[in-house]
Enzyme design. Structure first.
Site, mmCIF file in Angstrom:
data_model
loop_
_atom_site.group_PDB
_atom_site.id
_atom_site.type_symbol
_atom_site.label_atom_id
_atom_site.label_comp_id
_atom_site.label_asym_id
_atom_site.label_seq_id
_atom_site.Cartn_x
_atom_site.Cartn_y
_atom_site.Cartn_z
ATOM 1 N N TYR A 144 0.850 -1.181 0.000
ATOM 2 C CA TYR A 144 0.000 0.000 0.000
ATOM 3 C C TYR A 144 0.885 1.230 0.000
ATOM 4 O O TYR A 144 1.830 1.327 0.785
ATOM 5 C CB TYR A 144 -0.899 0.004 1.242
ATOM 6 C CG TYR A 144 -1.818 1.197 1.333
ATOM 7 C CD1 TYR A 144 -2.871 1.362 0.425
ATOM 8 C CD2 TYR A 144 -1.652 2.161 2.320
ATOM 9 C CE1 TYR A 144 -3.717 2.462 0.503
ATOM 10 C CE2 TYR A 144 -2.508 3.258 2.413
ATOM 11 C CZ TYR A 144 -3.535 3.407 1.497
ATOM 12 O OH TYR A 144 -4.382 4.485 1.588
ATOM 13 N N ASP A 239 9.343 2.905 0.289
ATOM 14 C CA ASP A 239 8.236 3.546 0.982
ATOM 15 C C ASP A 239 8.352 3.149 2.447
ATOM 16 O O ASP A 239 7.966 2.068 2.858
ATOM 17 C CB ASP A 239 6.894 3.112 0.395
ATOM 18 C CG ASP A 239 5.722 3.799 1.095
ATOM 19 O OD1 ASP A 239 5.955 4.467 2.123
ATOM 20 O OD2 ASP A 239 4.588 3.660 0.616
ATOM 21 N N LYS A 267 3.685 8.877 9.152
ATOM 22 C CA LYS A 267 3.450 8.254 10.448
ATOM 23 C C LYS A 267 4.450 8.703 11.539
ATOM 24 O O LYS A 267 4.265 9.758 12.107
ATOM 25 C CB LYS A 267 3.381 6.739 10.267
ATOM 26 C CG LYS A 267 2.211 6.406 9.307
ATOM 27 C CD LYS A 267 1.860 4.982 9.094
ATOM 28 C CE LYS A 267 0.589 4.874 8.259
ATOM 29 N NZ LYS A 267 0.671 4.113 7.046
HETATM 30 C C1 LIG Z 1 0.053 4.590 5.671
HETATM 31 C C2 LIG Z 1 0.878 4.377 4.462
HETATM 32 C C3 LIG Z 1 0.859 5.269 3.382
HETATM 33 C C4 LIG Z 1 -0.113 6.402 3.311
HETATM 34 O O1 LIG Z 1 0.062 7.330 4.323
HETATM 35 P P1 LIG Z 1 -1.159 8.313 4.718
HETATM 36 O O2 LIG Z 1 -0.550 9.237 5.712
HETATM 37 O O3 LIG Z 1 -2.236 7.429 5.266
HETATM 38 O O4 LIG Z 1 -1.582 8.990 3.467
HETATM 39 C C5 LIG Z 1 1.759 5.084 2.362
HETATM 40 N N1 LIG Z 1 2.627 4.058 2.381
HETATM 41 C C6 LIG Z 1 2.675 3.172 3.382
HETATM 42 C C7 LIG Z 1 3.696 2.089 3.369
HETATM 43 C C8 LIG Z 1 1.783 3.284 4.443
HETATM 44 O O5 LIG Z 1 1.800 2.378 5.426
#
Ligand SMILES: *Cc1c(COP(=O)(O)O)cnc(C)c1O
Length: 428
Positions: A144, A239, A267
């Site tokens: 994701y 990511d 995060k």
């Molecule tokens: C949570 C997440 C996102 C998206 O971040 P948001 O702050 O929810 O837009 C992108 N990449 C990874 C790996 C994530 O866990």
């Protein structure tokens, strides 16, 4: 457990917001039942509107590695508030944040702050395309990367549990250049590079996939991606929105020893405030506006209150590497305890994890990619989830979310959760 307040709030919420929530997985759709409306959080606990306490294994989906509301972060935020909430102009805090991140992660030579992980990924991909002059991108099934149009192809997290293979409302053109490969399968990536040797701008990967449960990279997988990207002139993007500053104070690089060209954060770097960032090689980041031709902007980007919260948490992590030993050993105990329980009761389950990220899959087969994760028995997870919630352990309301452990958790919390899990599997 009395949850009348949550029930009432949920019925009001459903009239006013899609699914009653502002982000899908919170709606409990894949597990059924009433989502708990949270009134407050402190340390390892969440308290709902009915006053029930839960040991929290979500940690706001990652940011709260020090537990909720550590006093020193709160004090810093209180202090910052007196100076104003937003200026839309440059601040010393942004310089401090950039210095801190580039010090902690030396391959990040330049960085740009944004407001979410979604924005970070979207912008990093734009920079990669701008730098290489190529359009195609490779992502992995079950990873994701936020909800930008181009990334909603075989995505994990809420998209996975909701059973939406793709999203409606995404024009075909937006995903036409998004190629999907299989996590932990270098051949699947090699095939794409052979098919499009000069068209792939970047490969984006979660260095530990934490949005299809938790899938750990096999030995050599990340290294193989690095080599392939080098060979075909594509960029490698990690990511690290979940793994950044969670696996170690320098994220996946420290853990796996592989250096990407660009990285995305979110995060943890906001300490609970809405923050994201992307950064990496100077020659690539110099292409970002206003220096270069890759446009990207944000009214609230680098928000002073958010920066102060993030800087305070990151500084603490930098100064206290023992946090990582602590969350790792708590999680190791959780994983070994769960493994013992499922063996003892011959439960058709598998435990995956690394560092403070773990997942209990309701399938006996090893989970190494999206297809094997999808083998999990959702109905069995649902039962387990509700049993554990009713007994005060709050896990992500989906089979495909990570269990997050913070520095505020204690071995007693872990043992309490294990003892409830033992009761569940022994049918008590
Ligand atoms: C949570 C997440 C996102 C998206 O971040 P948001 O702050 O929810 O837009 C992108 N990449 C990874 C790996 C994530 O866990």
């Amino acid at each position: 457990m009395e949850i009348r307040e949550s029930e009432q709030l949920f019925s009001r919420a459903k009239e006013l917001m899609p699914g009653g929530v502002n982000s899908p997985v919170r709606a409990f759709q894949s597990v059924g039942g009433t989502p708990r409306f949270i009134h407050r959080a402190k340390d390892q606990y969440l308290y709902d509107e009915d006053g029930n306490a839960y040991i929290d294994y979500i940690g706001s989906w990652g940011p709260m590695i020090l537990g909720h509301n550590p006093d020193f972060v709160l004090d810093a935020v209180w202090d910052q508030l007196q100076y104003g909430l937003s200026y839309g102009a440059a601040t010393a805090l942004e310089v401090e944040m950039a210095e801190l991140i580039t010090e902690m992660v030396p391959y990040v030579e330049m960085i740009r702050m944004v407001n979410s992980g979604t924005e970070a990924v979207m912008s990093a991909i734009r920079a990669a395309r701008g730098f290489t002059g190529r359009d195609k991108i490779v992502k992995f099934e079950g990873c994701y990367h936020g909800h930008a149009d181009a990334m909603l192809v075989k995505a994990g997290s809420g998209v996975m549990t909701a059973g939406i293979p793709d999203s409606s409302g995404v024009p075909r053109g937006c995903t036409a250049d998004t190629l999907s490969a299989v996590y932990n399968d270098l051949d699947s990536v090699q095939q794409l590079f052979e098919q499009y040797p000069e068209e792939i701008a970047c490969v984006i990967v979660e260095p530990v996939a934490a949005n299809m449960g938790v899938v750990v990279p096999k030995e050599g997988f990340l290294q193989g991606l690095r080599q392939m990207c080098n060979k075909y002139g594509a960029l490698l993007i990690f990511d690290e929105v979940i793994t950044g500053f969670r696996l170690l104070a320098n994220g996946a690089v420290g853990y796996f020893g592989i250096t990407p060209d660009l990285v995305t954060y979110g995060k943890i770097i906001g300490g609970g405030m809405p923050v994201g960032a992307y950064g990496g090689r100077r020659d690539i980041m110099q292409l970002v506006a206003p220096l270069g031709s890759v446009y990207q902007a944000g009214t609230l980007s680098g928000n002073p209150v958010a920066m102060r919260a993030g800087i305070t948490q990151l500084r603490y992590l930098k100064a206290h590497p023992e946090v990582y030993q602590q969350v790792d050993s708590l999680s190791t105990r959780l994983r070994s305890g769960l493994t013992d329980i499922i063996q003892q009761h011959h439960a058709a389950c598998t435990v995956n994890g690394v560092g403070s990220l773990s997942c209990l899959y309701f399938t006996a087969e090893p989970v190494t990619d999206y297809a094997s994760a999808k083998q999990a028995d959702i109905a069995a997870f649902r039962q387990y989830f509700h049993f554990m919630l009713d007994h005060g352990s709050y896990f992500g309301p989906s089979q495909f979310e990570s269990i997050f452990v913070s520095n505020a958790h204690t071995m007693r919390d872990i043992e309490k959760t294990l003892s409830d899990a033992e009761d569940y599997f022994s049918g008590k």
